[in-house]
Design a protein around this motif. Structure first.
Motif, mmCIF file in Angstrom:
data_model
loop_
_atom_site.group_PDB
_atom_site.id
_atom_site.type_symbol
_atom_site.label_atom_id
_atom_site.label_comp_id
_atom_site.label_asym_id
_atom_site.label_seq_id
_atom_site.Cartn_x
_atom_site.Cartn_y
_atom_site.Cartn_z
ATOM 1 N N GLU A 54 -20.276 51.699 -48.593
ATOM 2 C CA GLU A 54 -21.652 50.914 -48.460
ATOM 3 C C GLU A 54 -22.529 51.532 -49.444
ATOM 4 N N GLU A 100 -21.745 37.463 -55.334
ATOM 5 C CA GLU A 100 -20.853 36.871 -54.550
ATOM 6 C C GLU A 100 -20.641 35.320 -55.028
ATOM 7 N N SER A 130 -14.240 38.878 -52.517
ATOM 8 C CA SER A 130 -15.560 38.870 -52.029
ATOM 9 C C SER A 130 -15.964 40.288 -51.667
ATOM 10 N N ALA A 131 -17.464 40.441 -51.098
ATOM 11 C CA ALA A 131 -17.847 41.485 -50.520
ATOM 12 C C ALA A 131 -16.973 42.068 -49.490
ATOM 13 N N ARG A 132 -16.797 41.025 -48.616
ATOM 14 C CA ARG A 132 -15.777 41.537 -47.402
ATOM 15 C C ARG A 132 -14.537 42.105 -47.989
ATOM 16 N N GLY A 133 -13.749 41.150 -48.670
ATOM 17 C CA GLY A 133 -12.453 41.684 -48.991
ATOM 18 C C GLY A 133 -12.469 42.867 -50.103
ATOM 19 N N ARG A 152 -16.276 54.997 -45.372
ATOM 20 C CA ARG A 152 -17.114 53.743 -45.077
ATOM 21 C C ARG A 152 -18.497 54.019 -45.671
ATOM 22 N N GLY A 178 -12.468 35.872 -47.952
ATOM 23 C CA GLY A 178 -13.812 36.500 -47.518
ATOM 24 C C GLY A 178 -14.988 35.710 -47.896
ATOM 25 N N ARG A 187 -18.011 32.894 -47.712
ATOM 26 C CA ARG A 187 -18.699 32.164 -46.637
ATOM 27 C C ARG A 187 -18.260 30.553 -46.854
ATOM 28 N N SER A 230 -14.534 45.378 -49.719
ATOM 29 C CA SER A 230 -14.667 46.636 -48.955
ATOM 30 C C SER A 230 -13.378 46.849 -47.841
ATOM 31 N N ALA A 231 -12.690 45.752 -47.721
ATOM 32 C CA ALA A 231 -11.487 46.276 -46.981
ATOM 33 C C ALA A 231 -10.259 46.840 -48.020
#
Length: 190
Positions: free
Chosen positions: A121, A137, A102-105, A117, A174, A176, A107-108
Motif C-alpha cells: 500500500e 492506470e 493493473s494496480a490490482r494485478g 500488505r 484487473g 476496469r 498488488s497481487a
C-alpha cells in the motif's frame, strides 16, 4: 578383458556425503541468491528454507530444526541492507506497471512475492504521489494492450471480431471495464 564382477565390486568414491546445514552455508546461499536477484524478505526466507530442506532430507535430518538459523540469516541480511521490502516493492511495482500490470494485478503479484500488505500500500501511494494514479492506470492498460496486441494493436480487419475477447483479457488483467473499453475502441493515434 576385465572380469565384470571384479570391476563392479570396486568402491564408488565419486559421491561425497552431503555436508550439514550450517549458518555459514545459509549465509553463502543467501549472498549467492541476493547477488543474482532482488528479493523480498519472504522470498529470501523461502529460498533458504528450500535449500535447507533439500540438504537436511539428503542427510536424513528434520528440516524444521533449521528455522531459527534461517531467521537469523534473514535478519542479518535485513540489518545489513541487502534486503529491503520497501525498496523491492517500489522497484518491482515500477517494472510491473511498465509491463502493463493493473494496480490490482501488481498488488497481487507483490503479495505473492511475500511483500506485506502495508508495504504494498505504501508503494502504491508513493507511485500515486509521483503521478496521477488514473494516468498510471491508463498507461499500464495501454502498455498491456500493446504487449498483448489487443484492440488498436490488432490488424484492422480482425479488430471487431476480437473485441469481446480483448475486453475480457483486459478485465482478467484487473483493469476496469470502462478503461478496457476505451483502450480497445481507441485508435493508436488516440
Amino acid at each position: 578383458m576385465k572380469d565384470p564382477i571384479v570391476a563392479s565390486s570396486a568402491p564408488n568414491h565419486s559421491r561425497r556425503p552431503t555436508p550439514p546445514v550450517t549458518a555459514a552455508y545459509l549465509e553463502r546461499a543467501a549472498l549467492h541468491y541476493l547477488e543474482r536477484y532482488s528479493a523480498s524478505t519472504e522470498m529470501l526466507r523461502r529460498t533458504l528454507r528450500r535449500r535447507a530442506t533439500k540438504r537436511a532430507q539428503a542427510r536424513g535430518e528434520e528440516p524444521a530444526a533449521f528455522e531459527e538459523m534461517i531467521d537469523a540469516v534473514v535478519g542479518k541480511a535485513v540489518a545489513g541492507g541487502l534486503v529491503d521490502d520497501a525498496r523491492f516493492a517500489a522497484a518491482r511495482l515500477a517494472t510491473l506497471r511498465r509491463r502493463g500490470a493493473s494496480a490490482r494485478g501488481a498488488s497481487a503479484k507483490l503479495a505473492a512475492k511475500g511483500v506485506p500488505r502495508e508495504v504494498v500500500e505504501a508503494a502504491m501511494q508513493a507511485e500515486g504521489a509521483q503521478n496521477n494514479p488514473e494516468d498510471a492506470e491508463i498507461d499500464a492498460a495501454r502498455a498491456y494492450a500493446r504487449r498483448r496486441r489487443l484492440g488498436p494493436h490488432r490488424p484492422p480487419e480482425t479488430r471487431q471480431a476480437h473485441r469481446e475477447r480483448d475486453l475480457a483479457a483486459l478485465a482478467r488483467a484487473g483493469f476496469r471495464y470502462d478503461l478496457a473499453r476505451d483502450i480497445v475502441d481507441t485508435d493508436i493515434d488516440g
